[in-house]
Design an enzyme around this catalytic site. Sequence first.
Site, short mmCIF file in Angstrom:
data_model
loop_
_atom_site.label_atom_id
_atom_site.label_comp_id
_atom_site.label_asym_id
_atom_site.label_seq_id
_atom_site.Cartn_x
_atom_site.Cartn_y
_atom_site.Cartn_z
N ASN A 112 17.53 -48.67 -11.74
CA ASN A 112 17.45 -49.38 -13.03
C ASN A 112 18.87 -49.33 -13.60
O ASN A 112 19.36 -48.25 -13.94
CB ASN A 112 16.46 -48.65 -13.93
CG ASN A 112 16.11 -49.35 -15.22
OD1 ASN A 112 15.45 -48.76 -16.06
ND2 ASN A 112 16.51 -50.59 -15.41
N GLN B 47 19.76 -53.52 -18.50
CA GLN B 47 19.95 -53.28 -19.93
C GLN B 47 21.40 -52.92 -20.25
O GLN B 47 22.09 -52.31 -19.41
CB GLN B 47 19.05 -52.14 -20.45
CG GLN B 47 17.61 -52.53 -20.71
CD GLN B 47 16.74 -52.41 -19.48
OE1 GLN B 47 17.05 -51.63 -18.57
NE2 GLN B 47 15.66 -53.17 -19.44
N CYS C 34 14.45 -46.90 -23.89
CA CYS C 34 14.62 -47.04 -22.44
C CYS C 34 14.82 -45.65 -21.87
O CYS C 34 15.84 -45.01 -22.13
CB CYS C 34 15.81 -47.94 -22.11
SG CYS C 34 16.14 -48.07 -20.33
N ASN D 227 15.05 -44.46 -18.55
CA ASN D 227 16.11 -44.31 -17.55
C ASN D 227 17.48 -44.43 -18.21
O ASN D 227 18.43 -43.73 -17.86
CB ASN D 227 15.97 -45.38 -16.46
CG ASN D 227 14.83 -45.08 -15.52
OD1 ASN D 227 14.54 -43.93 -15.22
ND2 ASN D 227 14.15 -46.12 -15.05
N CYS E 173 11.45 -47.73 -14.27
CA CYS E 173 11.30 -47.81 -15.73
C CYS E 173 10.82 -46.44 -16.21
O CYS E 173 9.69 -46.04 -15.92
CB CYS E 173 10.30 -48.90 -16.12
SG CYS E 173 9.97 -49.00 -17.89
N GLY E 174 11.70 -45.72 -16.92
CA GLY E 174 11.37 -44.37 -17.35
C GLY E 174 10.23 -44.32 -18.35
O GLY E 174 9.30 -43.53 -18.20
N THR E 175 10.29 -45.18 -19.38
CA THR E 175 9.19 -45.18 -20.35
C THR E 175 7.91 -45.68 -19.70
O THR E 175 6.82 -45.24 -20.05
CB THR E 175 9.53 -46.05 -21.58
OG1 THR E 175 9.91 -47.37 -21.16
CG2 THR E 175 10.65 -45.42 -22.40
#
EC number: 5.1.1.7
Length: 276
Positions: free
Chosen positions: A13, A46, A75, A77, A219-221
């Site tokens: 990411n 991002q 976000c 990550n 995607c961390g979240t």
Amino acid sequence: MLLRFTKMHGLGNDFMVIDLVSQHAHIQPKHAKQWGDRHTGVGFDQLLIVEPPQNPDVDFRYRIFNSDGSEVEQCGNGARCFARFVVDKRLTVKRKIKVETKGGIIELDIRPDGQIRVDMGPPRLVPAEIPFQAEREALSYSLEVDGQQVELAAASMGNPHAVLRVDSVERAPVHELGPKIEHHPRFPQRVNVGFLQVVDRRHARLRVWERGAGETQACGTGACAAAVAAIRQGWMDSPVQIELPGGRLSIEWAGPGQPVMMTGPAVRVFEGQVRL
């Protein structure tokens, strides 16, 4: 003027990170859209902006723009890359920092092994706080998409997430259902969509269609929201390992009202300059 930036990634990411503590500029959504193009710009999922804090109780302000120019709340990550960046750039000597985001305050811990542990705060599960249009809070919801009912969980990790359980992430209709759920009217601020395959009680696989970015390598979240959904519904036990296309994250959650803890890597790729 020329702005220094760093290209980073967390499990694939990828991010463009700009320090506005030692540099001064006014970055607008049009810049994120321009720089985010992978053919004519820097290219990223991002854009992460490091700013001085507005709140005296935190160390930095953390802003996030998608490659389509939209500014988002959170976000995960990116948070790990943010932590690695401010330490590597010597913007702080602390190994534990607090940062403010549009989605709330998060705590970042740079561990001796290079992994970064992020206290993402408690998930928000009340529909109005996600936001998601539903009469009451539930473990799962039925959403009509193209005349068919889709079962999903919904939560906010500072940004809205929908989580669908699938038999196989390889066969999951990420690019078909993802954008339709992202723009569904019951999610008034749009939504990130996770497709979760539970392998066993400690291990799952996940693909995520990110709001404003499309499918990403990680995607961390989204991993946090998927873990919360799986633990709430009794499919998994904390801590869980979430395998994404770009790699693995460790997620811990003790239950409602408790913070979600995410641990994973952050990698610096290269340094550059861009004209504002």
